[in-house]
Design a protein around this motif. Structure first.
Motif, short mmCIF file in Angstrom:
data_model
loop_
_atom_site.label_atom_id
_atom_site.label_comp_id
_atom_site.label_asym_id
_atom_site.label_seq_id
_atom_site.Cartn_x
_atom_site.Cartn_y
_atom_site.Cartn_z
N GLY A 1 0.96 -1.22 0.09
CA GLY A 1 0.01 0.09 0.03
C GLY A 1 0.71 1.40 0.10
O GLY A 1 0.21 2.36 0.15
N GLY A 2 1.93 1.06 -0.02
CA GLY A 2 3.06 2.29 0.07
C GLY A 2 3.11 2.97 -1.56
O GLY A 2 2.92 2.27 -2.34
N LYS A 3 3.89 4.27 -1.47
CA LYS A 3 4.18 4.68 -2.80
C LYS A 3 5.81 4.86 -2.65
O LYS A 3 6.39 4.97 -1.72
N LEU A 4 6.37 4.98 -4.12
CA LEU A 4 7.69 4.97 -4.04
C LEU A 4 8.26 6.50 -4.06
O LEU A 4 9.43 6.62 -3.96
N ASN A 5 7.40 7.41 -4.24
CA ASN A 5 7.75 8.74 -3.97
C ASN A 5 6.82 9.40 -3.11
O ASN A 5 5.52 9.24 -3.30
N LYS A 6 7.30 10.23 -2.39
CA LYS A 6 6.42 11.07 -1.31
C LYS A 6 5.58 12.18 -2.31
O LYS A 6 4.50 12.67 -1.85
#
Length: 327
Positions: A305-310
């Motif tokens: 569920g994460g993203k690779l860039n903020k």
């Protein structure tokens, strides 16, 4: 894990290839690690270790993702919401400011930094598909490797470098002596020969006879497979300090300058570089196993569920000049 690898290309690669060669090596390594891989690529593709689906150009990519896929690895820009966790490897350059996907992966640290990102994975290759380099054989010329009709690759600069040496010769892999696409370029020097677009055994045989790669690019090279393939065959690199080159080419395996005279002097001292060191460096650092392990980490982030860039990667500075400086 079941990974869907998507690209607008035909596999396996027939000639030189870039992205095609990388995704092939990645998929093969992932399968060897115990994962399942499916390709979604252009008609005419085939693969003996992974399932191949053919892209339907009339439908959205999201509609073509098999239901049992765990993660989608796009090598093209997404055309809508993906039904599964996904990443996007951005292989090229743009020169306008537009937001890229939060799950974008670049192919070098420099490539990522130019878009305000720290998300990157170096390209790796399956070196088992290459012949063992002949590191002690006689070598009698240098080579240029790339699409010579593409001005940013600067084949003219490579020719300038070689003609400034006393007697060195150059083989252009990826171009012809007469090129109408470059406004009728005719190369007259007898010390320069042209092999056209080459791939497979023909290409590696030519690299085996080369003393080094002359690579005076005039853009910010995102990665440069020509660099790692040449190094693997024991060829030091003589190029410009743009894009990924300072990241990939340290002082023990090459020389970087945007000055043709300085490069010519370095070319004449090519024998000072260790062919074995060039080979071992690339075999150890830019292999498909390291690439696959790095991508597996990216897959896990998005699957959790994460993203690779903020924030959305975005080109930090538009390049005003058409070509980077060359003297």
């Amino acid at each position: 894990m079941h990974i869907l690898i998507v690209d607008q290309s035909t596999i396996p690669v027939k000639k030189y290839g870039g992205t095609e060669r990388v995704i092939w090596s990645l998929a093969k390594e992932l399968v060897q690690m115990g994962h399942k891989v499916t390709f979604l690529v252009k008609a005419g593709s085939h693969c003996d270790f992974a399932k191949v689906l053919i892209i339907d150009e009339t439908r959205k990519l999201a509609e073509q993702v098999p239901p049992d896929v765990d993660v989608v690895h796009l090598n093209v820009l997404p055309d809508g919401e993906m039904p599964k966790p996904y990443i996007v490897t951005f292989h090229g350059n743009i020169n306008h400011q537009a937001d890229l996907d939060l799950n974008t992966v670049f192919v070098s640290r420099n490539h990522a930094a130019r878009f305000g990102s720290a998300s990157y994975v170096h390209n790796g290759l399956d070196w088992n598909e290459y012949p063992k380099p002949l590191l002690d054989n006689p070598r009698s010329y240098f080579h240029f490797l790339g699409d010579a009709s593409w001005r940013v690759k600067n084949v003219k600069g490579a020719i300038d470098v070689i003609t400034k040496t006393k007697q060195e010769r150059l083989k252009v892999l990826g171009g012809h002596r007469i090129n109408f696409r470059m406004g009728f370029r005719l190369t007259l020097s007898p010390r320069v020969s042209f092999a056209g677009m080459v791939g497979g055994a023909e290409k590696t045989n030519l690299l085996q006879g080369s003393k080094g790669l002359i690579f005076p690019v005039r853009w910010n090279e995102p990665f440069g497979l020509a660099i790692t393939e040449s190094l693997y065959m024991g060829c030091p690199i003589f190029g410009t300090p743009y894009g990924s080159l300072p990241e990939l080419v340290h002082n023990d395996v090459g020389f970087l300058s945007n000055n043709s005279t300085a490069l010519a002097q370095a070319v004449e001292g090519a024998d000072a570089f260790s062919r074995r060191l060039c080979h071992e460096y690339t075999a150890d650092v830019f292999n498909s196993k390291k690439m696959a392990e790095a991508y597996l980490e990216k897959y896990q982030v998005v699957m959790n569920g994460g993203k690779l860039n903020k924030k959305h990667p975005r080109l930090q500075q538009v390049q005003q000049e058409k070509f980077l400086d060359w003297k």
